[in-house]
Design a protein around this motif. Structure first.
Motif, PDB file in Angstrom:
ATOM      1  N   PRO A 224     -25.755  60.069 -24.560  1.00  0.00           N
ATOM      2  CA  PRO A 224     -26.519  58.776 -23.816  1.00  0.00           C
ATOM      3  C   PRO A 224     -27.411  59.035 -23.027  1.00  0.00           C
ATOM      4  O   PRO A 224     -27.781  59.767 -22.064  1.00  0.00           O
ATOM      5  CB  PRO A 224     -25.051  58.448 -23.002  1.00  0.00           C
ATOM      6  CG  PRO A 224     -24.105  59.327 -24.055  1.00  0.00           C
ATOM      7  CD  PRO A 224     -24.524  60.656 -24.484  1.00  0.00           C
ATOM      8  N   GLY A 225     -28.526  58.214 -23.195  1.00  0.00           N
ATOM      9  CA  GLY A 225     -29.526  58.098 -22.141  1.00  0.00           C
ATOM     10  C   GLY A 225     -31.080  58.819 -22.725  1.00  0.00           C
ATOM     11  O   GLY A 225     -32.194  58.436 -22.353  1.00  0.00           O
ATOM     12  N   ALA A 226     -30.965  59.583 -23.743  1.00  0.00           N
ATOM     13  CA  ALA A 226     -31.814  60.415 -24.230  1.00  0.00           C
ATOM     14  C   ALA A 226     -33.010  59.789 -24.840  1.00  0.00           C
ATOM     15  O   ALA A 226     -34.202  59.792 -24.571  1.00  0.00           O
ATOM     16  CB  ALA A 226     -31.349  61.666 -25.071  1.00  0.00           C
ATOM     17  N   LEU A 227     -32.457  58.741 -25.558  1.00  0.00           N
ATOM     18  CA  LEU A 227     -33.426  57.855 -26.189  1.00  0.00           C
ATOM     19  C   LEU A 227     -34.213  56.904 -25.290  1.00  0.00           C
ATOM     20  O   LEU A 227     -35.511  56.171 -25.476  1.00  0.00           O
ATOM     21  CB  LEU A 227     -32.823  57.050 -27.211  1.00  0.00           C
ATOM     22  CG  LEU A 227     -32.419  57.996 -28.586  1.00  0.00           C
ATOM     23  CD1 LEU A 227     -31.451  56.957 -29.649  1.00  0.00           C
ATOM     24  CD2 LEU A 227     -33.848  58.326 -29.495  1.00  0.00           C
ATOM     25  N   ILE A 228     -33.507  56.088 -24.402  1.00  0.00           N
ATOM     26  CA  ILE A 228     -34.071  55.428 -23.206  1.00  0.00           C
ATOM     27  C   ILE A 228     -35.488  56.368 -22.589  1.00  0.00           C
ATOM     28  O   ILE A 228     -36.458  55.808 -22.557  1.00  0.00           O
ATOM     29  CB  ILE A 228     -32.961  55.177 -21.887  1.00  0.00           C
ATOM     30  CG1 ILE A 228     -31.852  54.270 -22.853  1.00  0.00           C
ATOM     31  CG2 ILE A 228     -33.840  54.322 -20.816  1.00  0.00           C
ATOM     32  CD1 ILE A 228     -30.934  54.025 -21.696  1.00  0.00           C
ATOM     33  N   GLY A 229     -35.095  57.530 -22.384  1.00  0.00           N
ATOM     34  CA  GLY A 229     -36.101  58.453 -21.895  1.00  0.00           C
ATOM     35  C   GLY A 229     -37.354  58.810 -22.923  1.00  0.00           C
ATOM     36  O   GLY A 229     -38.437  58.464 -22.414  1.00  0.00           O
ATOM     37  N   ALA A 230     -36.774  58.679 -24.119  1.00  0.00           N
ATOM     38  CA  ALA A 230     -37.936  58.841 -25.248  1.00  0.00           C
ATOM     39  C   ALA A 230     -38.678  57.571 -25.217  1.00  0.00           C
ATOM     40  O   ALA A 230     -39.941  57.663 -25.461  1.00  0.00           O
ATOM     41  CB  ALA A 230     -37.275  59.253 -26.538  1.00  0.00           C
ATOM     42  N   PHE A 231     -38.211  56.547 -25.064  1.00  0.00           N
ATOM     43  CA  PHE A 231     -38.747  55.242 -25.355  1.00  0.00           C
ATOM     44  C   PHE A 231     -39.833  55.218 -24.031  1.00  0.00           C
ATOM     45  O   PHE A 231     -41.011  54.833 -24.141  1.00  0.00           O
ATOM     46  CB  PHE A 231     -37.913  54.003 -25.208  1.00  0.00           C
ATOM     47  CG  PHE A 231     -38.690  52.836 -25.345  1.00  0.00           C
ATOM     48  CD1 PHE A 231     -38.954  51.946 -26.405  1.00  0.00           C
ATOM     49  CD2 PHE A 231     -38.564  52.306 -24.019  1.00  0.00           C
ATOM     50  CE1 PHE A 231     -39.607  50.762 -26.391  1.00  0.00           C
ATOM     51  CE2 PHE A 231     -39.415  50.919 -24.007  1.00  0.00           C
ATOM     52  CZ  PHE A 231     -39.956  50.340 -25.132  1.00  0.00           C
ATOM     53  N   LEU A 232     -39.451  55.311 -22.714  1.00  0.00           N
ATOM     54  CA  LEU A 232     -39.979  55.229 -21.733  1.00  0.00           C
ATOM     55  C   LEU A 232     -41.283  56.000 -21.718  1.00  0.00           C
ATOM     56  O   LEU A 232     -42.501  55.488 -21.542  1.00  0.00           O
ATOM     57  CB  LEU A 232     -39.117  55.348 -20.262  1.00  0.00           C
ATOM     58  CG  LEU A 232     -38.234  54.347 -20.116  1.00  0.00           C
ATOM     59  CD1 LEU A 232     -37.341  54.753 -18.706  1.00  0.00           C
ATOM     60  CD2 LEU A 232     -38.863  52.864 -20.043  1.00  0.00           C
TER      61      LEU A 232
END
Length: 296
Positions: A224-232
């Motif tokens: 959880p959260g890894a893809l949010i970081g990748a997008f940002l």
């Protein structure tokens, strides 16, 4: 030399116009981009939520029915955040002097960074009200977002707005109106980088492919959260790069600052887009690091 450059396609900003009760109502490409982008994003999110095996403990963070409710919050976040972000980041003095125009979205003026912040706030409120995992829901949202960005940038191109800096590259485009006249010479009109198409490619198609690869093939939805970081980080890097060839907003340019830096030391500076993208990159990388560390 002008003949070797690309003419602007004969496409107007309106898809069609209807006259009802003595008034004209138009459907614009930009509005259609928002509508279709949200529909595609909703479809992607629903498909992700239906595949429990992709999520932590093989359990989806919400049902596909919940995704329909989430769309309403996303729309509010995009529209309100995008508009207020534009007002505060780009033209605060003008809109504070003309507050009646702040909500006149139909006259143009939306900020991606403001829209992203609006979606963040709306998503957090939605998850808090319904007791969903904000990180997992956020991961689904960011995977579903790049198609809408792609369509929005294509609409920017059709509208002949947010154009690039002057260039003589073979794929330079002669945009109509102010873009062509701003640096016209006796020999030719002004040709510019089609920076909207660069952004459609980097922020839309490539970022979409990267996020799908990480989500489906590398199992990042289980962190959880890894893809949010990748997008940002991915969006921030793409936007930072394109800013080098994108024409800065008029309010930042002057005779002493022709490159339109919003922050400058000597001859080195950053545009407003780069200033807003830098924290996105840093925060995105930190989120990835934190998410991967928790999962280790």
């Amino acid at each position: 030399m002008l003949a070797a450059l690309l003419p602007f396609p004969d496409i107007g900003p309106d898809i069609f116009t209807l006259e009802l009760f003595g008034r004209e109502f138009s459907l614009r490409w930009y509005a259609m981009a928002y509508i279709v982008g949200i529909i595609i994003g909703w479809f992607i999110a629903v498909q992700l939520f239906k595949r429990a095996r992709l999520w932590p403990e093989n359990k989806s963070p919400m049902t596909s029915e919940n995704a329909s409710d989430l769309v309403t919050w996303i729309i509010l976040g995009v529209v309100l955040g995008g508009r207020f972000g534009f007002v505060l980041f780009y033209q605060p003095a003008y809109y504070f002097a003309n507050p009646g125009e702040i909500l006149q979205i139909w006259n143009g003026g939306m900020s991606f960074h403001g829209g992203a912040l609006g979606v963040l706030i709306a998503g957090l409120i939605f998850c808090w009200k319904n007791k969903f995992s904000p990180l997992s829901v956020g991961d689904a949202i960011v995977v579903a977002t790049p198609p809408a960005i792609f369509l929005g940038r294509i609409a920017n191109f059709i509208n002949a707005e947010l154009w690039g800096r002057p260039t003589d590259l073979p794929w330079a485009v002669v945009f109509p109106g102010d873009a062509a006249q701003a640096c016209a010479t006796v020999e030719q009109m002004c040709a510019r980088h089609p920076s909207q198409l660069y952004e459609a490619l980097l922020e839309g198609l490539i970022l979409c492919a990267v996020l799908f690869y990480l989500a489906i093939r590398k199992g990042w939805l289980k962190t959880p959260g890894a893809l949010i970081g990748a997008f940002l980080a991915g969006y921030g890097i793409a936007r930072f790069i394109v800013e080098f060839v994108r024409q800065p907003d008029a309010q930042f340019t002057s005779a002493t600052n022709p490159l339109g830096y919003a922050w400058q030391i000597g001859e080195v500076g950053l545009t407003m887009g780069q200033l807003l993208s830098t924290p996105m990159i840093i925060v995105g990388l930190l989120i990835i690091w934190g998410a991967r560390r928790r999962a280790a």
